[in-house]
Write an enzyme that holds these catalytic residues in place. Sequence first.
Site, PDB file in Angstrom:
ATOM      1  N   GLU A   1     -12.448 -33.131  -0.484  1.00 51.40           N
ATOM      2  CA  GLU A   1     -11.638 -34.198  -1.069  1.00 51.40           C
ATOM      3  C   GLU A   1     -12.216 -35.591  -0.885  1.00 51.40           C
ATOM      4  O   GLU A   1     -11.647 -36.577  -1.357  1.00 51.40           O
ATOM      5  CB  GLU A   1     -10.231 -34.159  -0.449  1.00 51.40           C
ATOM      6  CG  GLU A   1     -10.093 -34.772   0.937  1.00 51.40           C
ATOM      7  CD  GLU A   1     -10.673 -33.932   2.065  1.00 51.40           C
ATOM      8  OE1 GLU A   1     -10.585 -34.364   3.224  1.00 51.40           O
ATOM      9  OE2 GLU A   1     -11.203 -32.836   1.789  1.00 51.40           O
TER      10      GLU A   1
ATOM     11  N   HIS B   1     -14.587 -30.605   3.932  1.00 50.07           N
ATOM     12  CA  HIS B   1     -13.856 -31.694   3.282  1.00 50.07           C
ATOM     13  C   HIS B   1     -14.402 -31.912   1.874  1.00 50.07           C
ATOM     14  O   HIS B   1     -15.347 -32.663   1.656  1.00 50.07           O
ATOM     15  CB  HIS B   1     -13.969 -32.971   4.113  1.00 50.07           C
ATOM     16  CG  HIS B   1     -13.208 -32.907   5.388  1.00 50.07           C
ATOM     17  ND1 HIS B   1     -11.866 -33.201   5.480  1.00 50.07           N
ATOM     18  CD2 HIS B   1     -13.611 -32.542   6.640  1.00 50.07           C
ATOM     19  CE1 HIS B   1     -11.469 -33.041   6.726  1.00 50.07           C
ATOM     20  NE2 HIS B   1     -12.501 -32.641   7.451  1.00 50.07           N
TER      21      HIS B   1
ATOM     22  N   CYS C   1      -9.360 -28.230   6.363  1.00 53.32           N
ATOM     23  CA  CYS C   1      -9.839 -28.301   7.743  1.00 53.32           C
ATOM     24  C   CYS C   1      -8.758 -27.776   8.701  1.00 53.32           C
ATOM     25  O   CYS C   1      -8.496 -26.579   8.717  1.00 53.32           O
ATOM     26  CB  CYS C   1     -10.281 -29.728   8.078  1.00 53.32           C
ATOM     27  SG  CYS C   1     -11.341 -29.813   9.534  1.00 53.32           S
TER      28      CYS C   1
END
Length: 430
Positions: free
Chosen positions: A181, A179, A91
């Site tokens: 993760e 995102h 990001c």
Amino acid sequence: MNPTPTADVLVVEHAPQEGPYVIGTALEAAGLPVRTCRTWAGDPVPDSLGDAAALVVMGGPASACEVPGRTAELALLRAALEAEVPVLGVCLGAQFLAEAAGGRARPGSGPQIGWGDVRVAPAAHTDPLFADVPGRLRVLHWHGDTMDLPTGATLLASCDRYPVQAFRIGGSAWGLQFHLEVDKAAVDAFAAAFPDEAATAPDLVASAPGHLAALAPHRDAFFEHFAALVTARAARSATRTFFTPRAATWEERFAADGPRYAAAVARMGLRPGRRTLDVGCGSGRALPALRAEVGAEGLVLGVELTPAMLTATAKEGRADLAGLLMADACRLPLAAGAVDGIFSAGLINHMSDPAAALREWARVTALGGVLLLFHPSGRAERAARHGRPLDPDDPLAEENLRPALNAAGWSLDCYEVASRHFLARAVRVR
């Protein structure tokens, strides 16, 4: 190759809820310690990579154009790119990475928040991290900015609203605008930290279990690939993070050693027309002497693992004296018996597997060829300089070096430990 004991992964965090999550899990599973810089808690961004085997820069509540201290983060990313250390930007971190490589982060047309699809680009099919990712992936978006990629960047994923969703810089740096993760804890933390933004995606939390279940196999494989890449390159990364910032002034610091290098090269007994190799050539200090020994009709090669050192060699005007190769000293891009002599200064005792290096150097040396190991400081002098006693496990100690050379096919015929130099000469016998 296992990471060196001091190698770690530097993670820069900009907000408490935007931690590494599954990235951290994958690194821990691979045995890679994490060193965290929490800028949100007042930690200063490090001015160097230290012993980092990789750099991970996480997201945050601002855009790359608004973050205080962005100069320090960009400098750290540029250092990682120059040293070709593995980098992952998520990001905001992806925006920083694009800028550090010469691109531009800029405001987008509005927030993109919630679960949405990204399309994987054709280039992703051969990418080290994206190779197992399907053609379409539902991920968590949480940004309102975009970026223009630098020249040479490889686009790996996109979507209609913001086309730049994932990219690679060179062969070691990846940026993810979305995102990937996240786990359940991450989704809950995002929603709690930014309730107004979360309200624009009413199904954000309710639909998370289903989306995460579908995402998990691809997410976990992606970060396992990253951790494996970091582990495989740990020794190389440690070398490059140490030498890259020092390369520009290396010659200036050690210019007085030139005559001692020339004297050491003369001990090799090379003749005109011979083929010789300097392994770990650094800024090329031995190359003039090697060229003088073999003459214009001979072959001189310099091998170095750190790109910045090869740049320093060219800066010193030595690139015309030898063919320069960027390569691992344990995996030389040369045929068996390709050279008649190898010179190496200050390298073997810093290698993670000296025995493997000696075997590889024997492989590329013709029978009867010579190996000369040199250092412009004696072993005792170097130990005293670092405030420690002589190490009985030092691979340059004669009781260690002689059997290691014999096992690799060399015969040690000269061993000198003087107050101001170390020199060992061996001949390839089998």
